[in-house]
Motif scaffolding. Structure first.
Motif, PDB file in Angstrom:
ATOM      1  N   SER A  50       0.778  -1.224  -0.134  1.00  0.00           N
ATOM      2  CA  SER A  50      -0.039   0.052  -0.131  1.00  0.00           C
ATOM      3  C   SER A  50       0.861   1.077  -0.117  1.00  0.00           C
ATOM      4  O   SER A  50       2.146   1.111   0.433  1.00  0.00           O
ATOM      5  CB  SER A  50      -0.871  -0.039   1.280  1.00  0.00           C
ATOM      6  N   TYR A  51       0.427   2.471  -0.382  1.00  0.00           N
ATOM      7  CA  TYR A  51       1.042   3.635  -0.384  1.00  0.00           C
ATOM      8  C   TYR A  51       0.147   4.726   0.225  1.00  0.00           C
ATOM      9  O   TYR A  51      -0.919   4.947  -0.534  1.00  0.00           O
ATOM     10  CB  TYR A  51       1.384   3.927  -1.790  1.00  0.00           C
ATOM     11  N   LYS A  52       0.438   5.235   1.387  1.00  0.00           N
ATOM     12  CA  LYS A  52      -0.519   6.397   2.116  1.00  0.00           C
ATOM     13  C   LYS A  52      -1.780   5.768   2.163  1.00  0.00           C
ATOM     14  O   LYS A  52      -2.832   6.602   1.617  1.00  0.00           O
ATOM     15  CB  LYS A  52      -0.327   7.485   1.213  1.00  0.00           C
ATOM     16  N   GLY A  53      -2.222   4.551   2.303  1.00  0.00           N
ATOM     17  CA  GLY A  53      -3.427   3.951   2.561  1.00  0.00           C
ATOM     18  C   GLY A  53      -3.937   3.582   1.248  1.00  0.00           C
ATOM     19  O   GLY A  53      -4.985   2.772   1.581  1.00  0.00           O
ATOM     20  N   ARG A  54      -3.271   3.651   0.199  1.00  0.00           N
ATOM     21  CA  ARG A  54      -3.882   3.207  -1.217  1.00  0.00           C
ATOM     22  C   ARG A  54      -3.526   1.815  -1.368  1.00  0.00           C
ATOM     23  O   ARG A  54      -2.291   1.572  -1.525  1.00  0.00           O
ATOM     24  CB  ARG A  54      -3.506   4.347  -2.176  1.00  0.00           C
ATOM     25  N   ASP A  87      -3.357  -2.395 -14.093  1.00  0.00           N
ATOM     26  CA  ASP A  87      -3.613  -1.023 -14.469  1.00  0.00           C
ATOM     27  C   ASP A  87      -2.653  -0.355 -14.674  1.00  0.00           C
ATOM     28  O   ASP A  87      -2.439   0.567 -15.441  1.00  0.00           O
ATOM     29  CB  ASP A  87      -4.558  -0.483 -13.282  1.00  0.00           C
ATOM     30  N   VAL A  88      -1.463  -0.545 -14.005  1.00  0.00           N
ATOM     31  CA  VAL A  88      -0.214   0.175 -14.247  1.00  0.00           C
ATOM     32  C   VAL A  88       1.117  -0.934 -14.460  1.00  0.00           C
ATOM     33  O   VAL A  88       1.131  -1.818 -13.788  1.00  0.00           O
ATOM     34  CB  VAL A  88       0.134   0.987 -12.971  1.00  0.00           C
ATOM     35  N   ILE A  89       1.841  -0.338 -15.514  1.00  0.00           N
ATOM     36  CA  ILE A  89       2.985  -1.362 -15.756  1.00  0.00           C
ATOM     37  C   ILE A  89       4.170  -0.671 -15.072  1.00  0.00           C
ATOM     38  O   ILE A  89       4.635   0.481 -15.426  1.00  0.00           O
ATOM     39  CB  ILE A  89       3.129  -1.568 -17.179  1.00  0.00           C
ATOM     40  N   ILE A  90       5.131  -1.110 -14.304  1.00  0.00           N
ATOM     41  CA  ILE A  90       6.229  -0.948 -13.844  1.00  0.00           C
ATOM     42  C   ILE A  90       7.098  -1.650 -14.769  1.00  0.00           C
ATOM     43  O   ILE A  90       7.647  -2.932 -14.432  1.00  0.00           O
ATOM     44  CB  ILE A  90       6.635  -1.400 -12.347  1.00  0.00           C
ATOM     45  N   LYS A 153      19.373  -2.373  -2.284  1.00  0.00           N
ATOM     46  CA  LYS A 153      19.576  -1.401  -1.293  1.00  0.00           C
ATOM     47  C   LYS A 153      18.217  -0.918  -0.936  1.00  0.00           C
ATOM     48  O   LYS A 153      18.257  -0.135   0.162  1.00  0.00           O
ATOM     49  CB  LYS A 153      20.349  -0.046  -1.504  1.00  0.00           C
ATOM     50  N   ARG A 154      16.997  -1.134  -1.361  1.00  0.00           N
ATOM     51  CA  ARG A 154      15.618  -0.788  -1.226  1.00  0.00           C
ATOM     52  C   ARG A 154      15.572   0.730  -1.074  1.00  0.00           C
ATOM     53  O   ARG A 154      14.757   1.311  -0.374  1.00  0.00           O
ATOM     54  CB  ARG A 154      15.457  -1.287   0.360  1.00  0.00           C
ATOM     55  N   THR A 155      16.370   1.418  -1.981  1.00  0.00           N
ATOM     56  CA  THR A 155      16.167   2.694  -2.333  1.00  0.00           C
ATOM     57  C   THR A 155      15.076   3.277  -3.434  1.00  0.00           C
ATOM     58  O   THR A 155      15.256   2.527  -4.369  1.00  0.00           O
ATOM     59  CB  THR A 155      17.398   3.424  -2.398  1.00  0.00           C
ATOM     60  N   GLY A 156      14.577   4.326  -3.280  1.00  0.00           N
ATOM     61  CA  GLY A 156      13.870   4.720  -4.600  1.00  0.00           C
ATOM     62  C   GLY A 156      12.283   4.263  -4.484  1.00  0.00           C
ATOM     63  O   GLY A 156      11.491   4.258  -5.468  1.00  0.00           O
ATOM     64  N   LEU A 157      11.897   3.109  -3.503  1.00  0.00           N
ATOM     65  CA  LEU A 157      10.685   2.663  -3.370  1.00  0.00           C
ATOM     66  C   LEU A 157       9.395   3.551  -3.292  1.00  0.00           C
ATOM     67  O   LEU A 157       8.474   3.273  -3.893  1.00  0.00           O
ATOM     68  CB  LEU A 157      10.822   1.533  -2.544  1.00  0.00           C
ATOM     69  N   ASP A 158       9.572   4.364  -2.495  1.00  0.00           N
ATOM     70  CA  ASP A 158       8.552   5.389  -2.034  1.00  0.00           C
ATOM     71  C   ASP A 158       8.256   6.343  -3.450  1.00  0.00           C
ATOM     72  O   ASP A 158       6.985   6.460  -3.766  1.00  0.00           O
ATOM     73  CB  ASP A 158       8.859   6.514  -0.976  1.00  0.00           C
ATOM     74  N   VAL A 159       9.347   6.434  -3.848  1.00  0.00           N
ATOM     75  CA  VAL A 159       9.132   7.387  -5.232  1.00  0.00           C
ATOM     76  C   VAL A 159       8.565   6.744  -6.167  1.00  0.00           C
ATOM     77  O   VAL A 159       7.435   7.233  -6.917  1.00  0.00           O
ATOM     78  CB  VAL A 159      10.386   7.999  -5.740  1.00  0.00           C
ATOM     79  N   LEU A 160       8.810   5.438  -6.190  1.00  0.00           N
ATOM     80  CA  LEU A 160       8.118   4.701  -7.346  1.00  0.00           C
ATOM     81  C   LEU A 160       6.582   4.394  -7.147  1.00  0.00           C
ATOM     82  O   LEU A 160       5.970   4.477  -8.027  1.00  0.00           O
ATOM     83  CB  LEU A 160       8.833   3.294  -7.235  1.00  0.00           C
ATOM     84  N   MET A 161       6.447   4.100  -5.889  1.00  0.00           N
ATOM     85  CA  MET A 161       5.006   3.873  -5.675  1.00  0.00           C
ATOM     86  C   MET A 161       4.046   5.311  -5.625  1.00  0.00           C
ATOM     87  O   MET A 161       2.997   5.061  -6.009  1.00  0.00           O
ATOM     88  CB  MET A 161       4.691   3.633  -4.104  1.00  0.00           C
ATOM     89  N   HIS A 162       4.717   6.304  -5.327  1.00  0.00           N
ATOM     90  CA  HIS A 162       4.160   7.734  -5.484  1.00  0.00           C
ATOM     91  C   HIS A 162       3.964   7.818  -6.996  1.00  0.00           C
ATOM     92  O   HIS A 162       2.621   8.134  -7.527  1.00  0.00           O
ATOM     93  CB  HIS A 162       4.985   8.815  -5.088  1.00  0.00           C
ATOM     94  N   ALA A 163       4.743   7.431  -7.951  1.00  0.00           N
ATOM     95  CA  ALA A 163       4.468   7.631  -9.389  1.00  0.00           C
ATOM     96  C   ALA A 163       3.531   6.383  -9.971  1.00  0.00           C
ATOM     97  O   ALA A 163       2.675   6.891 -10.715  1.00  0.00           O
ATOM     98  CB  ALA A 163       5.904   7.310 -10.064  1.00  0.00           C
ATOM     99  N   VAL A 165       0.578   5.580  -8.008  1.00  0.00           N
ATOM    100  CA  VAL A 165      -0.683   6.337  -7.773  1.00  0.00           C
ATOM    101  C   VAL A 165      -0.949   7.472  -8.918  1.00  0.00           C
ATOM    102  O   VAL A 165      -1.924   7.601  -9.365  1.00  0.00           O
ATOM    103  CB  VAL A 165      -0.636   6.525  -6.349  1.00  0.00           C
ATOM    104  N   HIS A 166       0.042   8.455  -8.940  1.00  0.00           N
ATOM    105  CA  HIS A 166      -0.002   9.561  -9.713  1.00  0.00           C
ATOM    106  C   HIS A 166      -0.286   9.100 -11.300  1.00  0.00           C
ATOM    107  O   HIS A 166      -1.259   9.628 -11.642  1.00  0.00           O
ATOM    108  CB  HIS A 166       1.047  10.365  -9.345  1.00  0.00           C
ATOM    109  N   HIS A 167       0.305   8.304 -11.772  1.00  0.00           N
ATOM    110  CA  HIS A 167       0.344   7.873 -13.176  1.00  0.00           C
ATOM    111  C   HIS A 167      -0.881   7.120 -13.348  1.00  0.00           C
ATOM    112  O   HIS A 167      -1.269   7.355 -14.457  1.00  0.00           O
ATOM    113  CB  HIS A 167       1.767   7.100 -13.578  1.00  0.00           C
ATOM    114  N   TYR A 168      -1.383   6.363 -12.377  1.00  0.00           N
ATOM    115  CA  TYR A 168      -2.622   5.669 -12.432  1.00  0.00           C
ATOM    116  C   TYR A 168      -3.733   6.599 -12.838  1.00  0.00           C
ATOM    117  O   TYR A 168      -4.550   6.452 -13.530  1.00  0.00           O
ATOM    118  CB  TYR A 168      -2.881   4.562 -11.364  1.00  0.00           C
TER     119      TYR A 168
END
Length: 665
Positions: A50-54, A87-90, A153-163, A165-168
């Protein structure tokens, strides 16, 4: 459910070995669900985050190079995306191999779904002195989000999840690749026809391009008359124009690539040479086996000392606690001799996998498929078929599974048929033991010859089956040759440890159990426990096969039993010789001298030994490999037929070697 609370389905899509699954695991942790894709044997893995409850549901799709629908993986991934599961492709991309990965990216963008580019392995890019322009790259890809991440290193994960939700919420971006006016005109005309017949399509351009590429799935799912528009297959032109655009992207977005590419081209001028490519490959493999024998045998001496100590200590302990004779014999002559004898070959196995790991991580193994493409083409297969065969030098199980990458069912089965002829690591202990024992001065050459014979038999069988079949579609090898790089020690260490762990696991399970079973069938008969092994169940079973194995110079019931036991795991052949002939620490100098003396007393010479190694090279793979073949082909009848064919091939080759060798020596 309000749109804000609606679950977003995210598909992780990318090339094999791009770090996609590692990134997927970083998001989902332990919240995984594993199953097979409907109707196929390719595994699907789903997770939740989930990301910010989503709420977000993530799907890890099989690693693919394109959406062309040739291989099982390509068909599965494409169907997953087209059927609305995503719905969204990473799109997870190996940033250190950007050129190879972007072809799939351009195909995904044509699907008219939200696509986010996750640039993984940026640390490798930096280590190579290169730099990616993170402002220009998204511009050239139609303004899609480009997010640098590190799965490890588990970096950039939050930015990716934000993208995500926003891109969806924003929806897909525009088309990236613009083809030549002639192709664009035809795409437009096809779109018009499709809209008239299938107005509900939300990705007309994708389908129009696939029609022009003569994509079988699209033509079957959407029958329509386009003969007056599409006059031939435009696939090669479309592929070339995609790669032309990728070259533009690389020139504008990747800095300092030219020097790396220049050095790679200089090396490839030799390693992929039309004439010298194959001899160089054979020379490299000869060096691998030289190291396997010289360094491995040196280290093996320490293991032999340890096994002697373990065997003596175990015997001393059991005698001191007044254990019964049969318990002492079971533990010392059965378990310690059987399992311990296999463990002494660990240094040879370690050196072999270490060398293969260096070759793979350096980028050389991809060249081998390219070099072998023409040879494989002459027997009706492409260089792609050689990749599973290469994996077969390690283990037959993953090698058989790798045949999924081939486009047709017929080619997959032919590749699965010949892959077990590659000398897997489990056969190496057999070669080391008998080559050192009967050909001490030429042990390396003898062992290496078996690897070459396995390769030659595989190619010969492929040629014969190709001639017998009605032929098939031409399969062009499209493979990106990565830049050469210094092997990453962490990657090499993980690869080698994984293989060594499998070997140790097999020693602690399959070989352990096989040693116990073998001891019991050797020490029991119809009347109960026996003192004379010639009255045992093992002797009864072995004598049935003696007439069959006599022409191959293997007409002793103990050898027959050892070969039968090898069906559980090829290493068991060595441990069986130890148990059957009552020799502890069989791989030591004393153990080999003792076994050599026993075998010589029954007329077993170097010719017999070579025939035995040939039989072990070619006969049916282990039970685990057979089970995998059954699962991959979906046919019990075909699998049993393959096992019978390999047994007959092994017997025929061993007979040929023994009869001719007996005349010459």
């Amino acid at each position: 459910m309000s749109d804000e609370n609606r679950v977003i389905n995210v598909g992780f899509v990318g090339n094999p070995n791009c770090g996609k699954t590692t990134l997927f695991n970083a998001f989902t942790g332990a919240k995984l669900k594993v199953a097979n894709w409907p109707g196929v044997t390719v595994e699907r893995v789903e997770g939740e985050t989930s990301y910010k409850g989503r709420p977000i549901r993530v799907i890890d799709t099989p690693g693919i190079y394109s959406l062309t629908s040739y291989t099982i993986e390509e068909k599965v991934t494409r169907k997953c995306i087209e059927d609305g599961e995503v719905d969204v492709i990473i799109n997870v991309v190996d940033a250190s191999s950007l050129e190879r990965n972007l072809y799939l990216t351009l195909q995904l963008l044509e699907l008219k779904k939200p696509v986010i580019l996750a640039l993984n392995m940026m640390d490798i890019v930096e280590d190579r002195g290169m730099e990616i322009d993170l402002h220009r790259l998204p511009e050239m890809l139609g303004s899609i989000p480009v997010v640098p991440v590190s799965a490890r290193k588990r970096t950039g994960l939050d930015v990716l999840m934000h993208a995500v939700v926003h891109h969806y919420e924003e929806g897909p971006q525009g088309t990236v690749v613009g083809y030549t006016p002639r192709i664009e005109n035809k795409i437009s005309k096809v779109e018009t026809v499709l809209k008239a017949h299938y107005g509900e399509m939300d990705n007309l351009r994708w389908h129009a391009i696939k029609f022009m590429e003569y994509d079988e799935t699209v033509w079957n799912d959407h029958p329509v008359d386009l003969n007056n528009i599409i006059d031939h297959n435009y696939e090669k032109e479309i592929i070339n124009q995609k790669y032309d655009y990728i070259e533009e992207i690389i020139k504008e977005c990747l800095v300092n690539k030219e020097s790396k590419a220049a050095s790679t081209d200089k090396i490839d001028a030799f390693l992929t040479h039309l004439i010298w490519g194959i001899p160089i490959f054979l020379g490299i493999m000869a060096m691998v086996f030289f190291l396997t024998f010289t360094v491995g045998d040196f280290l093996k001496g320490f293991f032999e000392v340890g096994l002697d100590w373990l065997s003596g200590s175990t015997l001393y302990f059991l005698q001191n606690i007044h254990a019964s004779e049969w318990i002492t014999s079971l533990v010392v002559d059965g378990i310690v001799a059987g399992v311990g004898g296999i463990l002494t070959f660990l240094p040879n196995i370690f050196i072999l996998f270490l060398a293969l790991a260096f070759l793979e991580d350096s980028g050389y193994m991809a060249r081998v498929a390219y070099v072998m493409n023409e040879t494989m083409g002459r027997v009706g297969l492409s260089g792609k078929a050689f990749l599973p065969m290469l994996l077969g030098f390690g283990c037959t199980v993953p090698a058989v599974m790798a045949a999924r990458a081939l486009p047709s069912e017929k080619d997959r089965r032919r590749t699965i048929l010949i892959t077990p002829f590659m000398s897997c690591s489990a056969r190496l202990p057999i070669y080391v033991l008998f080559a050192d024992m009967f050909f001490p001065r030429h042990a390396l050459i003898v062992a290496y010859s078996l690897y070459l014979i396995g390769l030659a038999v595989a190619i010969a069988v492929a040629h014969v089956t190709h001639r017998m079949s009605k032929g098939g579609e031409e399969d062009t090898l499209l493979i990106e040759l990565p830049e050469y790089k210094t092997p990453n020690m962490r990657t090499v260490a993980i690869y080698v440890w994984d293989k060594v762990k499998d070997y140790l696991s097999k020693a602690g399970t399959t070989i352990f159990l096989a040693s116990i079973v073998l001891w019991f069938v050797l020490n029991s008969g119809p009347s109960g426990f026996v003192e004379d092994v010639s009255n045992s169940f093992a002797a009864m079973i072995g004598r049935v096969l003696v007439p069959v194995l006599n022409p191959a110079g293997l007409g002793d019931w103990r050898i027959a039993v050892a070969l039968i036991s090898g069906l559980s795991a090829k290493e068991v052949v060595v441990s069986s010789f130890s148990v059957l002939f009552g020799i502890g620490n069989i791989n030591s100098a004393g153990g080999m001298n003792q076994l050599s003396g026993v075998l010589s007393s029954i007329g077993f010479s170097g010719v017999n030994a070579y025939a035995l190694m040939i039989f072990c090279l070619l006969y049916s793979p282990c039970i685990a490999a057979v089970a995998t073949i059954r699962k991959e082909t979906g046919s019990t009848r075909w699998t049993l037929g393959m096992v019978l064919f390999q047994l007959l091939t092994a017997w025929g080759a061993a007979v040929l070697v023994f009869q001719i060798g007996s005349l010459l020596f």
